[in-house]
Design a protein around this motif. Structure first.
Motif, short mmCIF file in Angstrom:
data_model
loop_
_atom_site.label_atom_id
_atom_site.label_comp_id
_atom_site.label_asym_id
_atom_site.label_seq_id
_atom_site.Cartn_x
_atom_site.Cartn_y
_atom_site.Cartn_z
N ALA A 75 26.29 21.98 41.04
CA ALA A 75 26.93 22.21 42.34
C ALA A 75 25.90 22.63 43.38
N GLY A 76 24.94 23.47 42.99
CA GLY A 76 23.87 23.87 43.91
C GLY A 76 23.03 22.68 44.34
N VAL A 77 22.76 21.78 43.42
CA VAL A 77 21.99 20.57 43.75
C VAL A 77 22.79 19.70 44.71
N VAL A 78 24.09 19.55 44.47
CA VAL A 78 24.94 18.75 45.35
C VAL A 78 24.93 19.37 46.75
N PHE A 79 25.09 20.68 46.84
CA PHE A 79 25.11 21.39 48.12
C PHE A 79 23.79 21.19 48.88
N ARG A 80 22.68 21.48 48.21
CA ARG A 80 21.36 21.37 48.87
C ARG A 80 21.02 19.92 49.20
N SER A 81 21.37 18.98 48.36
CA SER A 81 21.09 17.57 48.63
C SER A 81 21.83 17.10 49.88
N THR A 82 23.08 17.52 50.00
CA THR A 82 23.85 17.16 51.19
C THR A 82 23.21 17.76 52.43
N GLN A 83 22.85 19.04 52.36
CA GLN A 83 22.21 19.68 53.51
C GLN A 83 20.91 18.99 53.88
N GLU A 84 20.08 18.71 52.89
CA GLU A 84 18.81 18.06 53.18
C GLU A 84 19.00 16.68 53.79
N ARG A 85 19.97 15.93 53.28
CA ARG A 85 20.25 14.59 53.81
C ARG A 85 20.67 14.67 55.28
N LEU A 86 21.51 15.64 55.62
CA LEU A 86 22.00 15.76 56.99
C LEU A 86 20.97 16.37 57.94
N SER A 103 8.71 33.15 60.93
CA SER A 103 7.58 32.32 60.55
C SER A 103 7.64 31.90 59.08
N GLU A 104 8.41 32.61 58.28
CA GLU A 104 8.48 32.32 56.86
C GLU A 104 9.91 32.00 56.45
N GLN A 105 10.04 31.27 55.39
CA GLN A 105 11.32 30.99 54.75
C GLN A 105 12.31 30.26 55.65
N ILE A 106 11.81 29.33 56.46
CA ILE A 106 12.69 28.56 57.33
C ILE A 106 13.69 27.76 56.51
N GLU A 107 13.24 27.19 55.40
CA GLU A 107 14.14 26.38 54.56
C GLU A 107 15.34 27.20 54.07
N SER A 108 15.12 28.46 53.70
CA SER A 108 16.24 29.25 53.20
C SER A 108 17.17 29.69 54.33
N LEU A 109 16.68 29.76 55.55
CA LEU A 109 17.53 30.17 56.66
C LEU A 109 18.54 29.10 57.05
N VAL A 110 18.21 27.84 56.83
CA VAL A 110 19.15 26.79 57.23
C VAL A 110 20.42 26.81 56.39
N THR A 111 20.43 27.52 55.27
CA THR A 111 21.65 27.63 54.47
C THR A 111 22.56 28.74 54.96
N ALA A 133 26.05 20.85 58.40
CA ALA A 133 25.38 20.65 57.11
C ALA A 133 25.94 21.61 56.06
N PHE A 134 26.18 22.87 56.46
CA PHE A 134 26.73 23.85 55.52
C PHE A 134 28.13 23.43 55.07
N LEU A 135 28.99 23.10 56.04
CA LEU A 135 30.37 22.74 55.72
C LEU A 135 30.44 21.45 54.89
N THR A 136 29.62 20.48 55.23
CA THR A 136 29.62 19.23 54.48
C THR A 136 29.13 19.45 53.05
N GLY A 137 28.09 20.29 52.88
CA GLY A 137 27.63 20.64 51.53
C GLY A 137 28.72 21.34 50.74
N TYR A 138 29.41 22.27 51.39
CA TYR A 138 30.52 22.99 50.77
C TYR A 138 31.61 22.02 50.34
N GLN A 139 31.97 21.11 51.24
CA GLN A 139 33.00 20.12 50.92
C GLN A 139 32.58 19.22 49.76
N ASP A 140 31.33 18.79 49.77
CA ASP A 140 30.86 17.92 48.68
C ASP A 140 30.92 18.61 47.33
N VAL A 141 30.62 19.91 47.29
CA VAL A 141 30.72 20.65 46.04
C VAL A 141 32.16 20.65 45.53
#
Length: 170
Positions: A75-86, A103-111, A133-141
């Protein structure tokens, strides 16, 4: 069935979905797990000799935990894959907006679009992208969980309803 219905409802959430609906869906998922867990362990333990019930109970619980952890990871992979795709086409703008503050951890902030909105302000142009991206990832899960639930429902239709107790020698 409860897991399927709750998953279906959560897979069609929109940004303005009510908090009450979220609570109802979470209750449905929790109740669905309870209705699965108890009867499944009872049936499993009823079909083995009494003297190995403790070992069998531990093994059954271990297998359920491993299954839960495995599907949580999926489910985590599905969520992150959707976010990354969008978000991939917009990452340069997102990086630029967030690097002004972080300046750090930009990738983790987008979630966490709420934290970013609080930090950048509601008028930031990247907020709608992150929210979508968050909502679509949530829906995909939850579409994934719905598929697993429907598969389990169909599978249960083909499993014999009579419990057979086989003699075992250990």
């Amino acid at each position: 069935f409860l897991l399927a219905v709750a998953s279906l409802l959560q897979s069609i959430f929109i940004p303005n979905s009510s908090f009450g609906l979220l609570i109802l869906c979470c209750f449905g998922i929790g109740l669905g797990w309870v209705l699965i867990w108890g009867p499944s362990i009872s049936c499993a333990l009823a079909s083995i000799p009494h003297h190995i019930a403790g070992t069998a109970s531990g093994m059954f619980t271990l297998l359920q935990e491993v299954g839960g952890v495995t599907f949580l990871a999926i489910a985590g992979v599905v969520f992150r894959s959707t976010q990354e795709r969008l978000l991939e086409p917009k990452m340069k703008q997102i990086d630029a907006a967030l690097s002004q503050i972080f300046s750090e951890q930009i990738e983790s902030l987008v979630t966490n679009p709420i934290f970013v909105e609080h930090s950048l302000g509601k008028d930031s142009p990247i907020i709608p992208w992150l929210q979508k991206a968050f909502l679509t990832g949530y829906q995909d899960v939850f579409w994934f969980l719905l598929g697993i639930s429907l598969f389990a429902i169909v599978l249960s239709l083909f499993i014999s309803k009579e419990m057979k107790i086989y003699p075992r020698s250990f």
